[in-house]
Design a protein around this motif. Sequence first.
Motif, mmCIF file in Angstrom:
data_model
loop_
_atom_site.group_PDB
_atom_site.id
_atom_site.type_symbol
_atom_site.label_atom_id
_atom_site.label_comp_id
_atom_site.label_asym_id
_atom_site.label_seq_id
_atom_site.Cartn_x
_atom_site.Cartn_y
_atom_site.Cartn_z
ATOM 1 N N VAL A 7 0.866 -1.186 0.000
ATOM 2 C CA VAL A 7 0.000 0.000 0.000
ATOM 3 C C VAL A 7 0.901 1.233 0.000
ATOM 4 N N VAL A 8 0.639 2.154 -0.935
ATOM 5 C CA VAL A 8 1.413 3.382 -1.032
ATOM 6 C C VAL A 8 0.457 4.538 -1.319
ATOM 7 N N GLN A 61 -7.732 -9.205 -5.150
ATOM 8 C CA GLN A 61 -7.038 -8.093 -5.810
ATOM 9 C C GLN A 61 -8.032 -7.000 -6.193
ATOM 10 N N LYS A 62 -9.163 -7.392 -6.746
ATOM 11 C CA LYS A 62 -10.188 -6.424 -7.170
ATOM 12 C C LYS A 62 -10.740 -5.655 -5.968
ATOM 13 N N LYS A 63 -11.079 -6.372 -4.898
ATOM 14 C CA LYS A 63 -11.627 -5.707 -3.708
ATOM 15 C C LYS A 63 -10.629 -4.709 -3.116
ATOM 16 N N GLN A 67 -10.868 -0.623 -2.961
ATOM 17 C CA GLN A 67 -10.775 0.065 -1.667
ATOM 18 C C GLN A 67 -9.677 1.123 -1.720
ATOM 19 N N GLY A 68 -8.564 0.788 -2.355
ATOM 20 C CA GLY A 68 -7.480 1.758 -2.501
ATOM 21 C C GLY A 68 -7.935 2.997 -3.253
ATOM 22 N N GLU A 69 -8.671 2.791 -4.340
ATOM 23 C CA GLU A 69 -9.187 3.923 -5.105
ATOM 24 C C GLU A 69 -10.122 4.770 -4.252
ATOM 25 N N VAL A 73 -5.253 5.577 -2.121
ATOM 26 C CA VAL A 73 -3.934 4.937 -2.090
ATOM 27 C C VAL A 73 -3.900 3.852 -3.163
ATOM 28 N N GLU A 74 -2.695 3.377 -3.464
ATOM 29 C CA GLU A 74 -2.542 2.283 -4.418
ATOM 30 C C GLU A 74 -2.282 1.003 -3.639
#
Length: 89
Positions: A7-8, A61-63, A67-69, A73-74
């Motif tokens: 996570v970044v 990966q999709k979830k 959530q990151g979007e 965050v990425e």
Amino acid sequence: MKLIVTVVGRDRIGIIASVTKILADNNVNILSINQNILNGFFNMILFAEASENSIKLVDLQKKLREQGEAIGVEIKTQHQDIFDAMHKV
């Protein structure tokens, strides 16, 4: 299956909580977590294990990407074997 989650992004409240909730909700066990903040940027690497009857990698990966979007965050999720191969010296 062993997984690496990275996570970044800009630091904000709730990043770890939102990532780990998705993992817990999908029977993914966190084995190790390391995070730091440098000049306002959040960086985390998480090592986890999913059992055979837990969520498929592509669905997780999709979830996590969605959530990151949502939180700005990425989030990337990879099978540990892929991660290890990409980072061999």
